[in-house]
Design a protein around this motif. Structure first.
Motif, PDB file in Angstrom:
ATOM      1  N   UNK A   1      -0.433   9.794  31.591  1.00 50.38           N
ATOM      2  CA  UNK A   1      -0.453  10.464  32.654  1.00 50.38           C
ATOM      3  C   UNK A   1       1.333  10.126  33.339  1.00 50.38           C
ATOM      4  N   UNK A   2       1.746  11.066  33.750  1.00 51.44           N
ATOM      5  CA  UNK A   2       3.180  11.030  34.071  1.00 51.44           C
ATOM      6  C   UNK A   2       3.287  10.205  35.475  1.00 51.44           C
ATOM      7  N   UNK A   3       4.043   9.153  35.630  1.00 55.46           N
ATOM      8  CA  UNK A   3       4.181   8.388  36.733  1.00 55.46           C
ATOM      9  C   UNK A   3       5.110   9.173  37.822  1.00 55.46           C
ATOM     10  N   UNK A   4       6.547   9.469  37.362  1.00 53.69           N
ATOM     11  CA  UNK A   4       7.579   9.996  38.177  1.00 53.69           C
ATOM     12  C   UNK A   4       7.845  11.280  37.447  1.00 53.69           C
ATOM     13  N   UNK A   5       8.305  12.215  38.088  1.00 50.28           N
ATOM     14  CA  UNK A   5       8.681  13.337  37.670  1.00 50.28           C
ATOM     15  C   UNK A   5      10.256  13.285  37.212  1.00 50.28           C
ATOM     16  N   UNK A   6      10.531  14.008  36.108  1.00 53.01           N
ATOM     17  CA  UNK A   6      11.928  13.831  35.482  1.00 53.01           C
ATOM     18  C   UNK A   6      12.578  15.242  35.345  1.00 53.01           C
ATOM     19  N   UNK A  51      12.955  24.232  23.634  1.00 56.00           N
ATOM     20  CA  UNK A  51      12.281  23.436  22.890  1.00 56.00           C
ATOM     21  C   UNK A  51      11.498  22.416  23.610  1.00 56.00           C
ATOM     22  N   UNK A  52      10.363  22.231  23.137  1.00 58.14           N
ATOM     23  CA  UNK A  52       9.311  21.368  23.870  1.00 58.14           C
ATOM     24  C   UNK A  52       8.924  20.165  22.601  1.00 58.14           C
ATOM     25  N   UNK A  53       8.819  19.119  23.168  1.00 53.82           N
ATOM     26  CA  UNK A  53       8.475  17.963  22.238  1.00 53.82           C
ATOM     27  C   UNK A  53       7.333  17.127  23.064  1.00 53.82           C
ATOM     28  N   UNK A  54       6.086  16.972  22.486  1.00 57.43           N
ATOM     29  CA  UNK A  54       4.954  16.446  22.916  1.00 57.43           C
ATOM     30  C   UNK A  54       4.853  14.875  22.437  1.00 57.43           C
ATOM     31  N   UNK A  55       4.630  14.117  23.623  1.00 59.23           N
ATOM     32  CA  UNK A  55       4.355  12.513  23.035  1.00 59.23           C
ATOM     33  C   UNK A  55       2.900  12.001  23.735  1.00 59.23           C
ATOM     34  N   UNK A  56       2.699  10.766  22.985  1.00 60.14           N
ATOM     35  CA  UNK A  56       1.410  10.350  23.433  1.00 60.14           C
ATOM     36  C   UNK A  56       1.714   9.449  24.678  1.00 60.14           C
ATOM     37  N   UNK A  57       3.023   8.960  24.903  1.00 63.27           N
ATOM     38  CA  UNK A  57       3.330   7.928  26.152  1.00 63.27           C
ATOM     39  C   UNK A  57       4.700   8.578  26.639  1.00 63.27           C
ATOM     40  N   UNK A  58       4.472   8.257  28.123  1.00 61.50           N
ATOM     41  CA  UNK A  58       5.741   8.910  28.935  1.00 61.50           C
ATOM     42  C   UNK A  58       7.038   8.100  28.487  1.00 61.50           C
TER      43      UNK A  58
END
Length: 90
Positions: A1-6, A51-58
Motif C-alpha cells: 500500500x502506498x503511504x504517500x504519493x510521489x 516505462x513502468x516498474x513494479x515493486x513488492x514494497x514502496x
C-alpha cells in the motif's frame, strides 16, 4: 500500500541547442496494492515514452525514484519556471 504519493515533473531546456525535454516520475498503487513507478520522458509538447516498474514494497520504488532524480538533476533537469517568471524574462 502506498503511504504517500510521489509525483515529479522536471524539464531541461536550452534554446541555443534546440533542447526541450521533460521527465516525469510517479509512484502509484497497482490494483493488487503493490507500488508502481511510472516514468515518462520526451520532447516538451509530445506525449513521450513511458516505462513502468513494479515493486513488492514502496521502499524499493522510492529508492529508484530518488536515484533517477539524482541522475536527472546531475544532467541539468529542473522544475519548470512558472508562467509569470517566463513572461517577465522574455
Amino acid at each position: 500500500m502506498i503511504i504517500e504519493p510521489y509525483h515529479l515533473y522536471i524539464e531541461r531546456t536550452d534554446p541555443h541547442k534546440n533542447l526541450a525535454r521533460f521527465y516525469s516520475l510517479a509512484i502509484e498503487p497497482t490494483l493488487f496494492g503493490q507500488a508502481c513507478l511510472r516514468r515518462r520522458w520526451g520532447r516538451i509538447g509530445t506525449s513521450g515514452q513511458t516505462m513502468v516498474h513494479d515493486f513488492d514494497h514502496e521502499k524499493e520504488a522510492v529508492m529508484l525514484f530518488l536515484d533517477l532524480l539524482r541522475k536527472k538533476r546531475g544532467r541539468g533537469y529542473r522544475p519548470p519556471a512558472r508562467a509569470e517568471t517566463r513572461n517577465a524574462i522574455a
